[in-house]
Scaffold this active site. Structure first.
Site, PDB file in Angstrom:
ATOM      1  N   LYS A 199      12.389   6.175   1.032  1.00 23.73           N
ATOM      2  CA  LYS A 199      11.840   5.070   1.823  1.00 23.73           C
ATOM      3  C   LYS A 199      12.703   4.926   3.064  1.00 23.73           C
ATOM      4  O   LYS A 199      13.879   5.302   3.065  1.00 23.73           O
ATOM      5  CB  LYS A 199      11.889   3.758   1.024  1.00 23.73           C
ATOM      6  CG  LYS A 199      10.863   2.740   1.479  1.00 23.73           C
ATOM      7  CD  LYS A 199       9.507   3.023   0.862  1.00 23.73           C
ATOM      8  CE  LYS A 199       8.461   2.041   1.294  1.00 23.73           C
ATOM      9  NZ  LYS A 199       7.226   2.209   0.505  1.00 23.73           N
TER      10      LYS A 199
HETATM   11  P1  NAD Z   1       0.801  -4.218   6.423  1.00 23.32           P
HETATM   12  O1  NAD Z   1       1.906  -4.423   7.375  1.00 23.32           O
HETATM   13  O2  NAD Z   1      -0.403  -3.451   6.855  1.00 23.32           O
HETATM   14  O3  NAD Z   1       0.292  -5.631   5.861  1.00 23.32           O
HETATM   15  C1  NAD Z   1       1.130  -6.570   5.257  1.00 23.32           C
HETATM   16  C2  NAD Z   1       0.369  -7.866   5.103  1.00 23.32           C
HETATM   17  O4  NAD Z   1       1.183  -8.804   4.408  1.00 23.32           O
HETATM   18  C3  NAD Z   1      -0.009  -8.519   6.422  1.00 23.32           C
HETATM   19  O5  NAD Z   1      -1.288  -9.107   6.300  1.00 23.32           O
HETATM   20  C4  NAD Z   1       1.064  -9.610   6.576  1.00 23.32           C
HETATM   21  O6  NAD Z   1       0.626 -10.672   7.384  1.00 23.32           O
HETATM   22  C5  NAD Z   1       1.217 -10.021   5.136  1.00 23.32           C
HETATM   23  N1  NAD Z   1       2.474 -10.717   4.855  1.00 23.32           N
HETATM   24  C6  NAD Z   1       3.715 -10.455   5.338  1.00 23.32           C
HETATM   25  N2  NAD Z   1       4.599 -11.337   4.855  1.00 23.32           N
HETATM   26  C7  NAD Z   1       3.918 -12.156   4.030  1.00 23.32           C
HETATM   27  C8  NAD Z   1       4.276 -13.267   3.225  1.00 23.32           C
HETATM   28  N3  NAD Z   1       5.538 -13.696   3.178  1.00 23.32           N
HETATM   29  N4  NAD Z   1       3.297 -13.853   2.521  1.00 23.32           N
HETATM   30  C9  NAD Z   1       2.031 -13.419   2.567  1.00 23.32           C
HETATM   31  N5  NAD Z   1       1.633 -12.378   3.312  1.00 23.32           N
HETATM   32  C10 NAD Z   1       2.574 -11.764   4.038  1.00 23.32           C
HETATM   33  O7  NAD Z   1       1.459  -3.537   5.116  1.00 23.32           O
HETATM   34  P2  NAD Z   1       0.743  -2.698   3.982  1.00 23.32           P
HETATM   35  O8  NAD Z   1       0.864  -1.274   4.316  1.00 23.32           O
HETATM   36  O9  NAD Z   1      -0.574  -3.285   3.670  1.00 23.32           O
HETATM   37  O10 NAD Z   1       1.746  -2.963   2.756  1.00 23.32           O
HETATM   38  C11 NAD Z   1       1.652  -4.108   1.911  1.00 23.32           C
HETATM   39  C12 NAD Z   1       2.370  -3.824   0.606  1.00 23.32           C
HETATM   40  O11 NAD Z   1       1.799  -2.692  -0.031  1.00 23.32           O
HETATM   41  C13 NAD Z   1       3.860  -3.502   0.742  1.00 23.32           C
HETATM   42  O12 NAD Z   1       4.536  -3.996  -0.405  1.00 23.32           O
HETATM   43  C14 NAD Z   1       3.879  -1.992   0.737  1.00 23.32           C
HETATM   44  O13 NAD Z   1       5.137  -1.467   0.345  1.00 23.32           O
HETATM   45  C15 NAD Z   1       2.805  -1.722  -0.281  1.00 23.32           C
HETATM   46  N6  NAD Z   1       2.213  -0.381  -0.216  1.00 23.32           N
HETATM   47  C16 NAD Z   1       1.650   0.093   0.925  1.00 23.32           C
HETATM   48  C17 NAD Z   1       1.053   1.346   0.932  1.00 23.32           C
HETATM   49  C18 NAD Z   1       0.332   1.907   2.138  1.00 23.32           C
HETATM   50  O14 NAD Z   1      -0.284   2.962   2.013  1.00 23.32           O
HETATM   51  N7  NAD Z   1       0.335   1.258   3.287  1.00 23.32           N
HETATM   52  C19 NAD Z   1       1.073   2.137  -0.227  1.00 23.32           C
HETATM   53  C20 NAD Z   1       1.661   1.614  -1.383  1.00 23.32           C
HETATM   54  C21 NAD Z   1       2.215   0.351  -1.366  1.00 23.32           C
END
Ligand code: NAD
Length: 422
Positions: free
Chosen positions: A111
């Protein structure tokens, strides 16, 4: 205890290690391997000086952590967020190792991250930050070494700049150095919504097991970014009623079901608050978590469901789109309440599964049809769900423990086969 462990000691890292210790204990894991696997194989801290548009220079701190590479190149996202720290990145890297092993990909876990609020940067500043960060971690990267992908605060454009920076340094185009890229430079069909699609796939498996009907199901999603938005969209498309979604500021709620396509287009095109998109009323993030619903999908940050609020959750299924959204104490409360938890390393593995497909296509220089990608994602993630469920039932452990024990055991077998060098 290793010195490095103390450097990493933050709440998220403690959560990842506590989960690992519990699984290691149940597996009867050898003490030496236990010590090795709870700290990363490599961790690089870099300073990232960036010329800002006003001519000043700001120095940001960046990280790339490779937790384990016993099975192959390490794989894991890059996070741009103001609270990124070494312990968090190390925890996320560890979860990537177990996740890749659980779904049987030939990868280790990594990561990366930069402590920055990307929304405060101009596009040009973001590009300079991304390129300098990539240049600083370059010795660790490569399609056979370590392959980044998008995570919170990064996207396909950021991956394109990373791919270009790496390619400029080596002198030829290397699409396989990152995944989640735009299609124009070797990205894969189906990568953009892969994590959300995988979350929906495992929710359907859980509903079938619990004999729940999708047509009567209600869904609440915390986080409306890549994972949350596509999860909500896909569940809405297949007939579930999505009653609430939120972002970092607040959420929107409609007990009759949100019109997700309208919400998506208004939210994305006008950058206005969710509750001003005309599809429902305002709701706080805390209230969203406590809504009476069939399925709750945390899809934002870690440690959102804790001992403080777990008792008030009213969902039947908790599908962890985010990494590490539930603390250990909360896990115990949810188990007592009979909430069916689909743990993060299983629920959100669709992202890395399709990243793997993207990397395979880049390396082979042969691209697949979108339907093939969806079918293969479905096949891998549902098989992993069924294996995990069977293991949980056979060993009388939670779905989280079953997933962790399976993932960890595969890594342990690889270490035992390879032996200790020198
Ligand atoms: P992103 O940046 O696209 O979206 C994150 C979202 O969370 C946004 O809507 C943001 O406003 C919201 N957010 C941030 N802080 C917050 C809070 N305190 N309370 C509520 N909402 C909040 O990120 P993403 O890629 O969608 O990732 C989200 C989660 O999924 C993370 O934990 C990431 O590690 C995990 N994840 C992502 C992927 C991927 O392919 N992008 C894959 C596996 C896991």
């Amino acid at each position: 205890m290793s010195e490095l462990y103390r450097e990493l000691d933050t709440p998220t890292f403690r959560l990842a290690v506590a989960q690992f210790e519990e699984a290691a204990e149940r597996l009867g894991l050898d003490r030496n391997l236990r010590e090795r696997l709870k700290i990363p194989q490599r961790a690089l801290i870099v300073s990232v000086p960036v010329r800002m548009d006003d001519g000043s220079v700001k120095v940001f701190v960046g990280y790339r952590v490779q937790h384990d590479t016993a099975l192959g190149p390490s794989k894991g996202g890059v996070r741009f967020h103001p609270e990124v720290n070494l312990g968090e990145v190390a925890a996320l890297a560890m979860w990537m190792t177990w996740k890749c092993a659980l779904v049987e990909l030939p990868y280790g876990g990594a990561k990366g991250g930069v402590r920055v609020a990307p929304e405060r940067l101009s596009r040009a500043e973001l590009q300079r930050l991304t390129r300098r960060y990539t240049a600083e971690i370059l010795p660790l990267l490569g399609p056979e070494k370590d392959v980044p992908a998008p995570d919170v605060g990064t996207n396909a454009q950021v991956m394109a700049w990373m791919m270009d920076t790496y390619s400029q340094q080596v002198g030829y185009a290397v699409p396989g150095v990152v995944t989640g890229k735009p299609l124009a430079i070797g990205g894969s069909l189906g990568r953009e919504d892969a994590t959300g699609r995988g979350v929906a796939d495992v929710i359907l498996e859980a509903m079938q097991y619990l004999k729940l009907d999708l047509a009567n199901a209600t869904v609440a999603v915390q986080g409306f970014g890549n994972v949350g938005m596509h999860t909500a969209r896909i569940l809405h498309e297949i007939g579930a009623k999505v009653i609430a979604v939120s972002d970092a500021k607040e959420g929107v709620y409609n007990p009759r079901g949100l019109d997700i396509p309208t919400l998506r287009s208004r939210y994305q095109s006008n950058v206005r608050p969710l509750h001003e998109c005309g599809v429902g009323e305002q709701i706080s993030n805390q209230d969203l978590l406590q809504l009476d619903c069939t399925i709750l999908v945390p899809a934002a940050l870690s440690e959102q469901i804790t001992e403080k609020n777990a008792g008030s959750l009213r969902c039947r299924i908790l599908a962890e789109g985010a990494n590490g959204p539930t603390t250990l104490g909360a896990d115990r409360i949810l188990e007592e309440k009979g909430v069916f938890v689909i743990p993060d390393i299983l629920a959100n593995s669709g992202g890395v599964i399709v990243s793997y497909f993207e990397w395979v296509q880049d390396v082979q220089k042969y691209f697949w049809k979108e339907q093939d990608i969806r079918d293969r994602l479905h096949e891998i993630i549902t098989a992993a769900f069924r294996r995990t469920l069977e293991f949980a039932q056979a060993k009388k452990v939670s779905m989280r423990m079953a997933a962790l024990m399976n993932g960890i055991n595969k890594i342990v077998q690889a270490h035992l086969a390879r032996g200790l060098y020198p």
